[in-house]
Design an enzyme around this catalytic site. Structure first.
Site, PDB file in Angstrom:
ATOM      1  N   PRO A 132       1.076  -0.968  -0.342  1.00 42.90           N
ATOM      2  CG  PRO A 132      -0.290  -1.194   2.167  1.00 42.90           C
ATOM      3  CD  PRO A 132       0.528  -1.880   0.965  1.00 42.90           C
ATOM      4  N   GLY A 135       2.177   4.436  -4.371  1.00 43.90           N
ATOM      5  CA  GLY A 135       1.208   5.260  -5.801  1.00 43.90           C
ATOM      6  C   GLY A 135       1.079   5.156  -7.045  1.00 43.90           C
ATOM      7  CB  THR A 137      -4.159   6.028  -6.164  1.00 43.80           C
ATOM      8  OG1 THR A 137      -4.586   4.477  -5.785  1.00 43.80           O
ATOM      9  CG2 THR A 137      -5.891   6.618  -6.789  1.00 43.80           C
ATOM     10  CD  GLU A 350      12.459   0.016  24.499  1.00 45.16           C
ATOM     11  OE1 GLU A 350      12.350  -0.952  23.294  1.00 45.16           O
ATOM     12  OE2 GLU A 350      11.308  -0.544  24.596  1.00 45.16           O
TER      13      GLU A 350
HETATM   14  P1  ATP Z   1      -2.723   1.700  -1.706  1.00 41.83           P
HETATM   15  O1  ATP Z   1      -2.278   0.649  -2.445  1.00 41.83           O
HETATM   16  O2  ATP Z   1      -2.940   1.969   0.245  1.00 41.83           O
HETATM   17  O3  ATP Z   1      -4.219   2.382  -2.257  1.00 41.83           O
HETATM   18  P2  ATP Z   1      -1.356   3.415  -3.516  1.00 41.83           P
HETATM   19  O4  ATP Z   1      -0.423   2.396  -3.906  1.00 41.83           O
HETATM   20  O5  ATP Z   1      -2.749   3.768  -4.389  1.00 41.83           O
HETATM   21  O6  ATP Z   1      -2.167   2.649  -2.258  1.00 41.83           O
HETATM   22  P3  ATP Z   1      -1.503   5.806  -3.776  1.00 41.83           P
HETATM   23  O7  ATP Z   1      -2.418   6.636  -2.858  1.00 41.83           O
HETATM   24  O8  ATP Z   1      -1.226   6.394  -5.329  1.00 41.83           O
HETATM   25  O9  ATP Z   1      -0.706   4.770  -3.086  1.00 41.83           O
HETATM   26  O10 ATP Z   1      -0.203   7.135  -3.328  1.00 41.83           O
HETATM   27  C1  ATP Z   1      -0.790   7.608  -1.754  1.00 41.83           C
HETATM   28  C2  ATP Z   1       0.018   9.155  -1.845  1.00 41.83           C
HETATM   29  O11 ATP Z   1       1.563   8.796  -1.809  1.00 41.83           O
HETATM   30  C3  ATP Z   1       0.511   9.601  -3.112  1.00 41.83           C
HETATM   31  O12 ATP Z   1      -0.896  10.442  -2.922  1.00 41.83           O
HETATM   32  C4  ATP Z   1       1.285  10.703  -2.786  1.00 41.83           C
HETATM   33  O13 ATP Z   1       1.320  11.912  -2.413  1.00 41.83           O
HETATM   34  C5  ATP Z   1       2.530   9.926  -2.564  1.00 41.83           C
HETATM   35  N1  ATP Z   1       3.351   9.534  -2.917  1.00 41.83           N
HETATM   36  C6  ATP Z   1       3.305   7.581  -3.299  1.00 41.83           C
HETATM   37  N2  ATP Z   1       4.226   6.986  -4.294  1.00 41.83           N
HETATM   38  C7  ATP Z   1       4.235   8.116  -4.628  1.00 41.83           C
HETATM   39  C8  ATP Z   1       5.768   8.516  -5.865  1.00 41.83           C
HETATM   40  N3  ATP Z   1       6.751   7.588  -6.232  1.00 41.83           N
HETATM   41  N4  ATP Z   1       5.795   9.621  -6.044  1.00 41.83           N
HETATM   42  C9  ATP Z   1       5.571  10.819  -5.270  1.00 41.83           C
HETATM   43  N5  ATP Z   1       4.648  10.807  -4.484  1.00 41.83           N
HETATM   44  C10 ATP Z   1       4.242   9.361  -4.054  1.00 41.83           C
END
Ligand code: ATP
Length: 530
Positions: A132, A135, A137, A350
């Site tokens: 998760p 990135g 989405t 710790e």
């Molecule tokens: P999930 O599997 O939980 O749905 P996801 O893989 O779809 O998560 P995103 O929702 O695309 O994750 O990413 C969450 C946030 O993390 C993004 O809105 C962004 O701000 C940041 N982020 C993640 N990866 C990147 C990246 N490669 N570059 C810049 N920002 C990133």
């Protein structure tokens, strides 16, 4: 809808009942509209309507379904359901390999004629999988942004319904709308909610929804520029039919970022923030080992909030360190009410983790603290210096020993076993189990056990897990007995200052860490584990 209409009619009849009674009892004889007979009729209808209305409300499932369908229909007719995102690949840091693959898809949407002439059809289904917050989405929305396509973003769980046919209808509506708005990108997050493997006893509604998705994926023609991107954290759960060629046949693994990508992501998320010139982003990237893009964006935001809270005009290294600590260890508990005796136990616990980490020289101890955070009364932050993809048996045993350091220190000093080691034991058991069942690192031999085998071999597996943990515990306990002075030193310093960072800990253990005996110990340990 039904409830609204019933309520409306009910209000009219209640009003009529009141008016008719007022007229009847006020003895308005000048017109005979409100006779006793008419009055009883109005009252009777009102009572019946009232009973019907109560029954509608008492049937929550029915009411819920109506409310949900109404909401969905409204959503589907409104522009909130889809967007034209401004996100581009510049907003997605790192992930170069994945972006290279997607450029072809983007070119296809932007120049469909070029591909049509060659008789090529657009790659329909792309599947992003991985942990998760990495990135997925963001990438999907960047594909839409780069191609100026309409972006339809839905979650698989939105199609999961109790009533047969509702989920399938939603899938149909979604694709119909996407075709109308083409070029478009449909993004289905958590696709495992509808695309999980089908079984003989599986749920009819889910099967229908999945079947409809398969039908829609098959139903595109070469002239339609609709790309479907799905995302999941669990590729292993998906039905084979979804993964076969012609459907979601392009699988792209989106992993947690390595140190270079972490640096790029931190740069993207600190671009518009006033940073102290002393901040070294490369250094911060090293300190955020194992974190996802979502964690990093959160850290940049937390650091900015802390700077505002402290009335500073710039974000400093200290703000970032506080933000990292908050993300790793949780929210600090202000004014905790902990008995001194318990604080002492936590300080030895710790200190045990930290000292074993130092002795085995594993995963760089960044900080040791007895300030309660989240659900922990104390914690040690380890940050490995390098990204590692392969670990040896010795390295896994080292990790187990660092985690057992807390319990061993408590037993050595207080001669008790306490509840404080619960989380450590959980992690230790997980690693030992993987060593036995997945990595072939036990007397059971070089085998990988499938879940059904684990059940039949459970006794021998448990024996091997116990053996690994017992051996590691014995070595850990012996180390702490031998270096008890150092253990005391760390514990006393913790009780005094509550937290020690890497430099303070190194200063405290200066003589000890440079002693030649310690290096010999490492060799002894290697020999005892092989
Ligand atoms: P999930 O599997 O939980 O749905 P996801 O893989 O779809 O998560 P995103 O929702 O695309 O994750 O990413 C969450 C946030 O993390 C993004 O809105 C962004 O701000 C940041 N982020 C993640 N990866 C990147 C990246 N490669 N570059 C810049 N920002 C990133």
């Amino acid at each position: 809808m039904k409830r609204k209409i019933t309520r409306f009619i009910l209000y009219i009849f209640i009003a009529l009942t009141v008016i008719s009674n007022v007229f009847l009892f006020a003895n308005f004889k000048f017109n005979n509209t409100f006779t006793l007979k008419n009055n009883m009729l109005i009252l009777g209808i009102t009572v019946l309507l009232f009973i019907y209305y109560i029954r509608l409300n008492k049937n929550p499932q029915y009411a819920h379904a109506i409310v949900n369908t109404e909401k969905k229909d409204k959503d589907q007719n409104s522009n909130e359901f889809f967007t034209k995102p401004k996100t581009t690949f510049k907003d997605v840091a790192g992930l170069e390999g994945v972006k290279d693959e997607l450029i072809e898809v983007i070119d296809f949407i932007n120049n469909p004629e070029k591909y049509k002439k060659m008789g090529a059809r657009i790659p329909k289904g792309i599947l992003f999988y991985g942990p998760p917050g990495t990135g997925k989405t963001l990438l999907a929305s960047a594909v839409a942004g780069e191609t100026k396509s309409t972006f339809f973003s839905v979650s698989g769980s939105e199609f999961v319904e109790k009533y047969v046919g509702v989920g399938a209808k939603r899938v149909r509506d979604l694709f119909e709308k996407a075709r109308k708005e083409a070029p478009s990108v449909i993004f289905i997050d958590e696709v495992d909610a509808i695309g999980a493997k089908r079984h003989l006893d599986s749920n009819n509604e889910k099967d229908q929804t999945l079947n409809q998705l398969l039908v829609e994926l098959d139903g595109f023609n070469a002239n339609q520029t609709v790309v479907v991107i799905a995302a999941t954290n669990r590729l292993d759960l998906l039905d084979e039919a979804l993964l076969r060629p012609g459907r979601f046949d392009r699988h792209m693994y989106i992993s947690n970022p390595n140190v270079k990508d972490r640096e790029k992501i931190l740069k993207v998320h600190t671009k518009n923030k006033p940073l102290d010139p002393g901040i070294n982003i490369t250094d911060l990237a090293r300190k955020t080992h194992g974190m996802s893009g979502a964690h990093l964006s959160n850290i940049a935001n937390e650091a900015a909030i802390i700077a505002v809270r402290e009335n500073k005009r710039m974000i400093t290294v200290s703000h970032f360190e506080q933000a990292i600590e908050r993300i790793v260890a949780g929210l600090e508990i202000k004014n905790p009410t902990i008995l001194y005796k318990e604080k002492e136990v936590v300080s030895y616990h710790e200190a045990g983790h930290a000292l074993i980490g130092k002795i085995l020289n594993t995963d760089m101890v960044q900080k040791v603290s007895i300030v309660p955070r989240g659900h922990a009364l104390g914690y040690v932050i380890h940050m490995p210096q390098d990204d590692r993809y392969i670990l040896t048996k010795e390295e896994l045993c080292n990790k187990i020993m660092v985690m057992l350091g807390g319990r061993a220190a408590e037993e050595l000093v207080f001669k008790h076993l306490s509840t404080g080691a619960k989380d450590d034991l959980k992690k230790v058991t997980e690693i030992a189990m993987q060593m036995v069942c997945d990595y072939g690192m036990s007397n059971l031999g070089f085998i990988h056990n499938e879940p059904n085998m684990i059940h039949s071999l459970s006794d021998s597996i448990n024996q091997e897990i116990n053996k690994i943990i017992d051996e590691c515990y014995k070595i850990t306990y012996d180390y702490l007995s031998e270096y008890r002075d150092e253990l005391e030193k760390i514990s006393i310093a913790l009780l005094e200052k509550e937290a020690l960072n890497k430099t303070e800990l190194d200063e405290l253990l200066d003589d000890f860490l440079s002693a030649p005996g310690l290096r010999n110990k490492e060799k002894e340990l290697e020999a005892s584990l092989t």
